[in-house]
Design an enzyme around this catalytic site. Structure first.
Site, mmCIF file in Angstrom:
data_model
loop_
_atom_site.group_PDB
_atom_site.id
_atom_site.type_symbol
_atom_site.label_atom_id
_atom_site.label_comp_id
_atom_site.label_asym_id
_atom_site.label_seq_id
_atom_site.Cartn_x
_atom_site.Cartn_y
_atom_site.Cartn_z
ATOM 1 N N LYS A 75 0.834 -1.211 0.000
ATOM 2 C CA LYS A 75 0.000 0.000 0.000
ATOM 3 C C LYS A 75 0.862 1.252 0.000
ATOM 4 C CE LYS A 75 -1.940 1.623 4.021
ATOM 5 N NZ LYS A 75 -1.682 3.052 4.212
ATOM 6 N N ASN A 76 1.803 1.325 0.945
ATOM 7 C CA ASN A 76 2.537 2.580 1.117
ATOM 8 C C ASN A 76 3.507 2.871 -0.029
ATOM 9 O OD1 ASN A 76 1.134 3.082 3.408
ATOM 10 N ND2 ASN A 76 2.779 2.545 4.838
ATOM 11 N N ARG A 99 -4.265 10.007 4.101
ATOM 12 C CA ARG A 99 -3.103 10.787 4.488
ATOM 13 C C ARG A 99 -2.108 10.946 3.319
ATOM 14 N NH1 ARG A 99 -0.196 14.012 8.107
ATOM 15 N NH2 ARG A 99 1.978 13.522 7.853
ATOM 16 N N CYS A 135 -5.462 7.857 8.997
ATOM 17 C CA CYS A 135 -5.686 7.191 10.275
ATOM 18 C C CYS A 135 -5.473 8.147 11.440
ATOM 19 C CB CYS A 135 -4.705 6.032 10.426
ATOM 20 S SG CYS A 135 -5.285 4.515 9.691
ATOM 21 N N ARG A 146 0.480 13.962 13.449
ATOM 22 C CA ARG A 146 0.954 13.901 12.072
ATOM 23 C C ARG A 146 1.160 15.273 11.410
ATOM 24 N NH1 ARG A 146 -1.654 8.434 9.575
ATOM 25 N NH2 ARG A 146 0.408 8.198 8.756
ATOM 26 N N PRO A 147 2.090 16.074 11.928
ATOM 27 C CA PRO A 147 2.352 17.388 11.336
ATOM 28 C C PRO A 147 3.094 17.259 10.001
ATOM 29 C CG PRO A 147 3.916 16.936 13.092
ATOM 30 C CD PRO A 147 2.970 15.775 13.053
ATOM 31 N N ASP A 199 5.641 19.734 9.174
ATOM 32 C CA ASP A 199 6.728 20.729 9.206
ATOM 33 C C ASP A 199 7.971 20.265 8.429
ATOM 34 O OD1 ASP A 199 6.667 18.827 11.366
ATOM 35 O OD2 ASP A 199 8.361 19.856 12.285
ATOM 36 N N LEU A 200 8.300 18.987 8.526
ATOM 37 C CA LEU A 200 9.517 18.509 7.852
ATOM 38 C C LEU A 200 9.342 18.481 6.333
ATOM 39 C CD1 LEU A 200 10.349 15.597 10.322
ATOM 40 C CD2 LEU A 200 11.431 17.854 10.216
ATOM 41 N N ASP A 247 3.587 0.107 12.259
ATOM 42 C CA ASP A 247 2.401 -0.455 11.598
ATOM 43 C C ASP A 247 2.157 -1.922 11.956
ATOM 44 O OD1 ASP A 247 1.838 1.931 10.408
ATOM 45 O OD2 ASP A 247 2.488 1.373 8.395
ATOM 46 N N VAL A 251 6.787 6.125 17.633
ATOM 47 C CA VAL A 251 6.559 6.840 16.363
ATOM 48 C C VAL A 251 5.263 7.655 16.367
ATOM 49 C CG1 VAL A 251 6.429 6.614 13.849
ATOM 50 C CG2 VAL A 251 7.932 5.099 15.145
ATOM 51 N N ARG A 299 -9.241 -0.489 3.881
ATOM 52 C CA ARG A 299 -8.364 0.561 3.335
ATOM 53 C C ARG A 299 -6.983 0.015 3.013
ATOM 54 N NH1 ARG A 299 -7.314 5.372 7.016
ATOM 55 N NH2 ARG A 299 -5.638 5.360 5.525
HETATM 56 C C1 UD1 Z 1 4.160 6.565 6.792
HETATM 57 C C2 UD1 Z 1 3.216 5.427 6.480
HETATM 58 C C3 UD1 Z 1 2.589 4.895 7.756
HETATM 59 C C4 UD1 Z 1 3.664 4.521 8.764
HETATM 60 C C5 UD1 Z 1 4.650 5.675 8.981
HETATM 61 C C6 UD1 Z 1 5.824 5.309 9.869
HETATM 62 C C7 UD1 Z 1 2.444 5.997 4.244
HETATM 63 C C8 UD1 Z 1 1.309 6.419 3.375
HETATM 64 N N1 UD1 Z 1 2.180 5.915 5.574
HETATM 65 O O1 UD1 Z 1 3.370 7.609 7.352
HETATM 66 O O2 UD1 Z 1 1.813 3.749 7.424
HETATM 67 O O3 UD1 Z 1 3.066 4.223 10.007
HETATM 68 O O4 UD1 Z 1 5.170 6.111 7.709
HETATM 69 O O5 UD1 Z 1 6.483 4.208 9.358
HETATM 70 O O6 UD1 Z 1 3.514 5.698 3.755
HETATM 71 N N2 UD1 Z 1 6.529 13.949 11.745
HETATM 72 C C9 UD1 Z 1 6.783 15.237 12.110
HETATM 73 N N3 UD1 Z 1 6.833 16.207 11.158
HETATM 74 C C10 UD1 Z 1 6.639 15.932 9.837
HETATM 75 C C11 UD1 Z 1 6.388 14.613 9.465
HETATM 76 C C12 UD1 Z 1 6.333 13.629 10.440
HETATM 77 O O7 UD1 Z 1 6.959 15.528 13.289
HETATM 78 O O8 UD1 Z 1 6.701 16.857 9.013
HETATM 79 C C13 UD1 Z 1 6.454 12.890 12.774
HETATM 80 C C14 UD1 Z 1 5.044 12.296 12.876
HETATM 81 O O9 UD1 Z 1 4.220 13.053 13.707
HETATM 82 C C15 UD1 Z 1 5.331 10.925 13.450
HETATM 83 C C16 UD1 Z 1 6.695 10.579 12.850
HETATM 84 O O10 UD1 Z 1 7.247 11.806 12.372
HETATM 85 O O11 UD1 Z 1 5.465 11.008 14.841
HETATM 86 C C17 UD1 Z 1 6.638 9.578 11.728
HETATM 87 O O12 UD1 Z 1 5.868 10.060 10.674
HETATM 88 P P1 UD1 Z 1 6.199 9.742 9.157
HETATM 89 O O13 UD1 Z 1 7.384 8.857 9.046
HETATM 90 O O14 UD1 Z 1 6.193 11.025 8.423
HETATM 91 O O15 UD1 Z 1 4.924 8.902 8.744
HETATM 92 P P2 UD1 Z 1 3.987 9.084 7.484
HETATM 93 O O16 UD1 Z 1 4.794 9.388 6.277
HETATM 94 O O17 UD1 Z 1 2.845 9.963 7.837
#
Ligand code: UD1
Length: 418
Positions: free
Chosen positions: A23-24, A95, A119, A124-125, A127-128, A307, A329, A399
């Protein structure tokens, strides 16, 4: 769509199951395909609701996206400019819609992204993601729930990620693939889905090195050519069926997998007493005589995947002893605890940690899926529980799991969608 799953428990699962495409990986590669100068054909895309929503978004942007008779998915960007705004009513459902930020900026230098849904597992910000695309030249405004990104003059740059975010790494990779000059992402995510995205972009003529390590180097190219590409197998779906063998007291041959992607899951499952053997066509997972406790800490890849945390929690509810699970995470990943407790589980949560005291049996109950992976974990608990388990909001499970009811039924489970 059906929204309830009914499971009769205490039936050991036996047989072979074929894992679908990841999926991802599929979702991000679909977003990336809009950057190509012509039709991309993708094989091994899972037929799941999140893919349907991504298809609708792509079509709404003005890019034809459809299934072919052979099960492949075509994405055909036109020669002209496309729309650059992801609609709220679709973006809130998945997402991964935030991944059009990088691909639209790469294609057209403009993206208007609805702050994404998906989900409910944490704040899930973004900023990065924004820091990354800004470093490459995008200007960002956030208004009325939308991110407005415009990039007139772009050039490669060095981006350090405070946390190896999967989505941020992907968005920066996609924009950088078409941004002149060299972009270096430091502390990048190392998940297999990142490597799959890099391989896909490189198959179109992109220049990405280092994916799978924590430094990714991307040299921008002016054109990405069309082609055909097969998505990697879904390691989380595979892991879920591996736990199904262990929790039900059965034996499952999990086919169409990449064993190295499963190492973190295999290692933990073995700690709980299950036997995992690598065969030519996949992994053979055999339940142990009893389930042993194990401590789990979720971490970015190659650590234990967040996950798979809920599914392992379901298993550890039946262990001979006490396990500690630390979620590093996502902060909301323990919503499943109250549902498992309805089935008799003994779990205490304190902050990011859950203490799971194993017991002999779980009991069937009416429960609800609180997120995709929690839903999968309730299915697993239901397979082992005494009596009937009714899972509401099961749409969340569909999903991410292609054909889950038929796959489980073919393994001997008694599962019904209603
Ligand atoms: C992706 C996966 C999700 C998986 C996750 C972690 C997809 C579609 N989804 O989600 O299934 O659980 O990776 O392996 O691929 N964070 C920040 N700032 C940002 C971005 C992220 O603080 O700008 C934090 C998030 O709040 C979280 C952590 O980083 O605590 C991990 O998030 P991230 O790796 O970005 O997950 P996703 O890409 O949303």
């Amino acid at each position: 769509m059906k929204e309830t799953l009914i499971i009769e428990g205490e039936r050991p699962l036996h047989g072979n199951v074929r894992v679908s495409g990841a999926k991802n990986a599929a979702l991000v590669i679909m977003a990336a395909a809009i950057m190509a100068d012509g039709e991309t054909i993708l094989d091994n895309v899972p037929q799941i609701c999140d893919v349907d929503v991504m298809m609708q978004i792509i079509n709404d942007l003005g890019v034809d996206c459809h299934w072919n008779d052979d099960g492949s998915l075509s994405i055909c960007p036109p020669d002209k400019e496309i729309l650059t705004k992801t609609p709220y009513h679709l973006a809130k459902k998945v997402r991964a819609s935030n991944l059009f930020l990088g691909s639209l900026l790469g294609r057209q230098g403009e993206a208007v992204i609805s702050m994404p849904g998906g989900c409910d597992i944490g704040s899930r910000p973004m900023d990065l993601h924004l820091k990354g695309v800004q470093a490459l030249g995008a200007e960002i405004d956030i208004e009325h729930g939308f991110i407005y990104a415009r990039a007139k003059k772009t050039s490669g740059n060095r981006v350090y990620l405070d946390f190896p975010s999967v989505g941020a790494t992907e968005n920066i990779m996609m924009m950088a693939a078409k941004t002149p000059g060299l972009t270096v992402i430091e502390n990048s995510a190392k998940e297999p889905e990142i490597v799959d995205l890099a391989n896909f972009i490189n198959s179109m003529g992109g220049k990405i090195r280092g994916a799978g390590t924590d430094i990714i180097k991307i040299e921008g190219v002016s054109q990405l050519k069309p082609g055909r590409y097969a998505i990697i197998p879904d390691r989380i779906e595979a892991g879920t069926y591996m736990v199904a063998a262990a929790i039900s007291g059965g034996e499952i041959m999990v086919e169409n997998i990449i064993p190295t992607h499963l190492h973190p899951i295999t290692a933990k499952l073995q700690e709980t007493g299950a036997m995992v053997q690598e065969k030519d066509n996949g992994l053979l997972v055999t339940a142990g005589d009893r389930i042993l406790p194990a401590d789990i800490k979720t971490l970015p890849y190659p650590g234990f995947p967040t996950d798979m945390q809920s599914q392992m929690m379901a298993l550890l509810c039946l262990a001979d002893g006490t396990s500690v699970i630390v979620e590093n995470v996502f902060e909301n990943r323990f919503q499943i605890v109250d549902e498992l407790k309805r089935m008799g589980a003994r779990i205490k949560v304190e902050g990011h940690s859950a203490v799971v005291e194993g017991r002999d049996h779980l009991y069937g109950a009416r429960v609800k899926a609180t997120d995709l992976r929690a839903g999968a974990a309730l299915v697993l608990a239901g397979l082992a529980a005494r009596g009937q388990t009714i899972i509401d909001d099961a749409g969340l499970i569909f999903r991410g799991y292609e054909d889950i009811t038929n796959k489980l039924t073919s393994l001997g489970a008694k599962v019904e969608e209603r």
